[in-house]
Each structure stands twice: as C-alpha cells, then as structure tokens.
Design an enzyme around this catalytic site. Structure first.
Site, PDB file in Angstrom:
ATOM      1  N   HIS A  24       0.816  -1.232   0.000  1.00  0.00           N
ATOM      2  CA  HIS A  24       0.000   0.000   0.000  1.00  0.00           C
ATOM      3  C   HIS A  24       0.850   1.283   0.000  1.00  0.00           C
ATOM      4  CE1 HIS A  24       0.384   0.305   4.359  1.00  0.00           C
ATOM      5  NE2 HIS A  24      -0.569  -0.548   4.651  1.00  0.00           N
ATOM      6  N   HIS A  78      -5.681  -7.933  14.804  1.00  0.00           N
ATOM      7  CA  HIS A  78      -5.717  -6.710  13.973  1.00  0.00           C
ATOM      8  C   HIS A  78      -6.543  -6.985  12.723  1.00  0.00           C
ATOM      9  CE1 HIS A  78      -4.456  -3.226  11.825  1.00  0.00           C
ATOM     10  NE2 HIS A  78      -3.279  -3.620  11.405  1.00  0.00           N
ATOM     11  N   GLU A  80      -6.569  -5.295   9.759  1.00  0.00           N
ATOM     12  CA  GLU A  80      -6.054  -4.989   8.416  1.00  0.00           C
ATOM     13  C   GLU A  80      -5.879  -6.288   7.628  1.00  0.00           C
ATOM     14  OE1 GLU A  80      -2.708  -2.272   8.260  1.00  0.00           O
ATOM     15  OE2 GLU A  80      -3.167  -1.809   6.164  1.00  0.00           O
ATOM     16  N   ASP A  82      -3.959  -7.729   5.589  1.00  0.00           N
ATOM     17  CA  ASP A  82      -2.790  -8.606   5.489  1.00  0.00           C
ATOM     18  C   ASP A  82      -2.817  -9.657   6.608  1.00  0.00           C
ATOM     19  OD1 ASP A  82      -2.425  -6.215   6.988  1.00  0.00           O
ATOM     20  OD2 ASP A  82      -0.256  -6.460   7.030  1.00  0.00           O
ATOM     21  N   HIS A 145      -1.695  -0.943  15.073  1.00  0.00           N
ATOM     22  CA  HIS A 145      -1.585   0.133  14.128  1.00  0.00           C
ATOM     23  C   HIS A 145      -2.943   0.742  13.751  1.00  0.00           C
ATOM     24  CE1 HIS A 145      -1.414   0.199   9.419  1.00  0.00           C
ATOM     25  NE2 HIS A 145      -1.197   1.420   9.826  1.00  0.00           N
ATOM     26  N   ASP A 164       1.291  -5.894  14.467  1.00  0.00           N
ATOM     27  CA  ASP A 164       2.223  -5.097  13.653  1.00  0.00           C
ATOM     28  C   ASP A 164       3.429  -4.605  14.463  1.00  0.00           C
ATOM     29  OD1 ASP A 164       0.944  -5.188  11.188  1.00  0.00           O
ATOM     30  OD2 ASP A 164      -0.188  -3.356  11.511  1.00  0.00           O
ATOM     31  N   TYR A 191      10.092   0.190   8.986  1.00  0.00           N
ATOM     32  CA  TYR A 191       8.713  -0.179   9.334  1.00  0.00           C
ATOM     33  C   TYR A 191       8.150   0.822  10.349  1.00  0.00           C
ATOM     34  CZ  TYR A 191       4.788  -3.250  10.404  1.00  0.00           C
ATOM     35  OH  TYR A 191       3.532  -3.755  10.563  1.00  0.00           O
ATOM     36  N   HIS A 224       4.929  -9.567  11.100  1.00  0.00           N
ATOM     37  CA  HIS A 224       5.768  -9.433   9.900  1.00  0.00           C
ATOM     38  C   HIS A 224       7.224  -9.645  10.301  1.00  0.00           C
ATOM     39  CE1 HIS A 224       2.535  -7.594   7.513  1.00  0.00           C
ATOM     40  NE2 HIS A 224       2.313  -6.749   8.498  1.00  0.00           N
TER      41      HIS A 224
HETATM   42 FE1  FEO Z   1      -1.617  -2.901   9.984  1.00  0.00          FE
HETATM   43 FE2  FEO Z   1       0.353  -5.634   8.990  1.00  0.00          FE
HETATM   44  O1  FEO Z   1      -1.167  -4.514   9.114  1.00  0.00           O
END
Ligand code: FEO
Length: 397
Positions: A24, A78, A80, A82, A145, A164, A191, A224
């Site tokens: 993104h 979370h 989001e 991903d 996040h 995150d 990041y 991640h």
């Molecule tokens: Fe806020 Fe890895 O997503």
C-alpha cells in the site's frame, strides 16, 4: 515456508511473500511475511491469519501440525487485511461456529470487512483465555496500528504476540533474530518510520504500561518479519528511542529538480551542512522511494526541502513527499527550504508554509535562485548549509 516450532506446542504457521514490492505505497524491496501462530494445548488456538491469496498455504501449514478442524479458537489481533484476509477461508475450514476473539473495535471493524456472521467474542483489556496449561491475555493497543489493534500475551512462556508492533517487512528463510544480522534493524526502523511514527506517543505510553505491569517478555512474535527471541530488549529499546524521536547528528536534504539547478543547490547546501560535522545526504525524490526518504527523516534533526517552482506551485513530487511526511507527524525538527525558479518563484514561500505547518523550526530565509546558480549562488547555498549544520550541532547541546 514450513511451520517452525517456537516453543513446545507453539508454532509459526505464517507465509512468506517473496515478491511484494509495494505494500500500500510502502516499498518492500525485501518482500515480507504474514506471520500467524498456532498454539496446541488442551485447547487449540490460531493467532491471526494471512493475506487472502495465501490462505491455502496457511491451512496447509496448520495441517502439518493438526487437523484444522481441531482448532477451538481464532484470535484476530488486527483487522487490516494482510492479517484478516485469510479469515473467511480459515473460519470455513475449521468448521463454522468457532469463536473469534478480537478487541471490541475489532469486532466492529471485522464486520465492516466481511459479511459472514462469525461468533465474535470481543474482549476487555487484560481479559484472559485459558487454553489449559497456557493462558492468553489480551492487551488493548489501540492505534498500533489501527483502532482495533491488540496484542496477545502468554505468561507461561513469556511470549508477546505483537501484531504489527516490532515487525519488519522482510522475507527470508530465517525465522529468529539470532539467524539474521544487524541489517534487520534497518527493516525494523523503516517499518516504524512508515507505519508507526505517527503513533509514537501511544507507543511510548504502551512501553511504560508494559514496564509498570512488570510483563516479562522473552520472545516477541510480530506479524511481519523475524521473531525476537535472542534479544527482545534490542527492539524494545529501539522502539523507545524512535518513539522519543531521539535525533542523530544528522540532516537530510530532500529535493526534486527540473534542469539540475535545484540539484546543484541541494548538493551545495549538503556540503555546507557536512562542513559543520553533521551527517547528511542529498536525496533526489525521483531516485528514491518516499518510504526510504521517511526512514531518513525519522532520526534526522534537520529536514531541508528543495523544489523548483512549476506553474506557480511546488513540484508535484515534492508535494507528495510533504503530504506523506505531514501525515506521519515527525517531531522535534528544524527545517529549511530552497529552490530554483524562472520568473515567479513561489516554491520557497510554499515550502516554508508547509514545513511550519508541521511545527518545524524554520531556518530562515532559505535560498532562492533564478534559473541557474552561479558561483555566488552556490556559495550562498553552502553558507545556508553551514547555518543549518550549526543549528543541528547547537540543538544537540
Ligand atoms: Fe496494519 Fe500488517 O497490518
């Protein structure tokens, strides 16, 4: 990737996205991973899922350990996508009607993403869920996040599943911090700068709360990149430093150029800053990605921006970087502006207004040169650089 054992009955079952280069708008030149964690106890829990297109790989990884139908609970730290994109596939595969634990805002946000009527179990901050021998504690971490974000902590193994937080966009066969070199810190810094800088005050508060709770953390499992098991204190300390926006003896000169005049000015200003003993890089916006530029901004004291005047405006690529920077709210900076122009020359005034709106201390008056800088003009740029360099040194006491 294959499942990797983290501790007895605890597995990394996530996937590697080797080829993603644009997350993104963030340049992920080293790829990334979407980490998910399976805990096999008297009850079996899955923490987070992966991007939708990797859901079958996740299920395959889980299947190498247990029959997915045996999963009792799913935890979504979370919303989001991903981390949640794989939920529909997972929730279907494990058998309809299984509870889905998330924050209260998570329940609302997941329902706004997915039409399925899952059995949402919104949790309170510090609420516990026993898996038998192990216990999961849910910690509200709003805005780290998204508003729905939470961490999940396992006290028996002292593992923090941090969503995150503490992550890095990095793809590799390594799973743990002791398997990679220090380069991983650059990915973690990038990041933080691009995803979390905006929330630095909240992160500081979270770190204080964690310290006040006396939470013992031996392993941090982000969603991640690599898992911190050898030295979780290293990334916690780095987050503390980045959240305080502790400044290096450093400046960045960020510019775009049409006929190389603003570039020549940028290089002279940077040379002047360097002459004062301050680390500095001139960064051509169209040769760099905005997410790399912001990483340099994070720990720089001085942000110096150059733009030609184009159609009475600043150059569009410079506006792009300024908009991105403004959103991430860097703090505690000094700033300067410069640029070449042909006839109207509004860029300095517009740049200065933008920098002042970010509450940066402006080093006036900036340097503005018509058409091509001559030797005298470049000397003026060098002198402006020295003035900025001195201000950086002074700010560091
Ligand atoms: Fe806020 Fe890895 O997503």
């Amino acid at each position: 990737m294959k499942p990797v054992k983290i501790a007895e009955g605890i597995y990394h079952v996530g996937v590697t996205d080797w080829n993603i280069r644009d997350f993104h708008g963030y340049s992920t030149h080293a790829g990334t991973s979407y980490n998910a964690f399976l805990i096999v106890d008297e009850k079996i829990a899955l923490i987070d899922t992966v991007k939708k297109q990797f859901a079958d790989q996740l299920i395959d990884n889980i299947s190498q350990i247990v029959d997915p139908k045996k999963i009792d609970y799913v935890i979504s730290n979370h919303t989001e996508m991903d981390h949640s994109g794989g939920l529909p596939r997972v929730m279907h595969k494990i058998g309809e009607g299984k509870p889905l634990y998330c924050s209260k805002i998570g329940a609302k946000n997941l329902a706004l993403h997915f039409p399925q009527k899952w059995d949402y179990r919104p949790v309170e901050n510090n609420e516990e869920l026993s898996l038998g021998k192990r216990t999961l504690t849910f910690l509200e971490t709003r805005m780290i996040h998204w508003p729905d974000s939470m961490f999940t902590y396992m006290k028996e193994e002292k593992i923090l599943f941090s969503s995150d937080g503490f992550g890095q966009h990095y793809a590799g066969y390594e799973t743990f911090d002791d398997q990679v070199g220090d380069e991983i810190m650059l990915h973690a810094k990038k990041y933080f700068a691009n995803i979390l800088m905006l929330y630095a005050p909240r992160i500081l508060k979270l770190l204080e709360n964690v310290a006040a709770l006396g939470l013992e953390i031996e392993t941090i499992c982000p969603d991640h990149g690599i898992i911190w098991r050898k030295d979780p204190g290293k990334i916690i300390n780095a987050y503390s430093k980045w959240s305080r926006q502790e400044i290096e003896n450093k400046a960045v000169v960020i510019y775009d150029t049409m006929w190389n005049s603003t570039q020549a000015m940028a290089e002279s200003i940077a040379a002047g800053i360097a002459d004062e003993g301050v680390m500095v890089k001139p960064i051509h916006i169209r040769k760099s990605h905005r997410s790399d530029i912001i990483t340099e901004v994070l720990d720089s004291k001085a942000i110096v921006i150059g733009s030609p005047t184009l159609n009475n405006q600043i150059f569009p690529t410079v506006a792009d970087v300024l908009t991105y920077m403004k959103g991430l709210k860097p703090q505690n900076k000094i700033a300067g502006a410069f640029g070449s122009y042909g006839w109207s020359g509004e860029s300095i005034k517009l740049l200065t207004k933008e920098l002042a709106s970010m509450k940066f201390d402006i080093i006036d008056p900036g340097v503005k040169i018509q058409y091509v800088p001559d030797e005298k003009g470049l000397d003026a740029c060098f002198a402006y650089g020295k003035k900025i360099g001195k201000a950086v040194i002074e700010s560091n006491g």
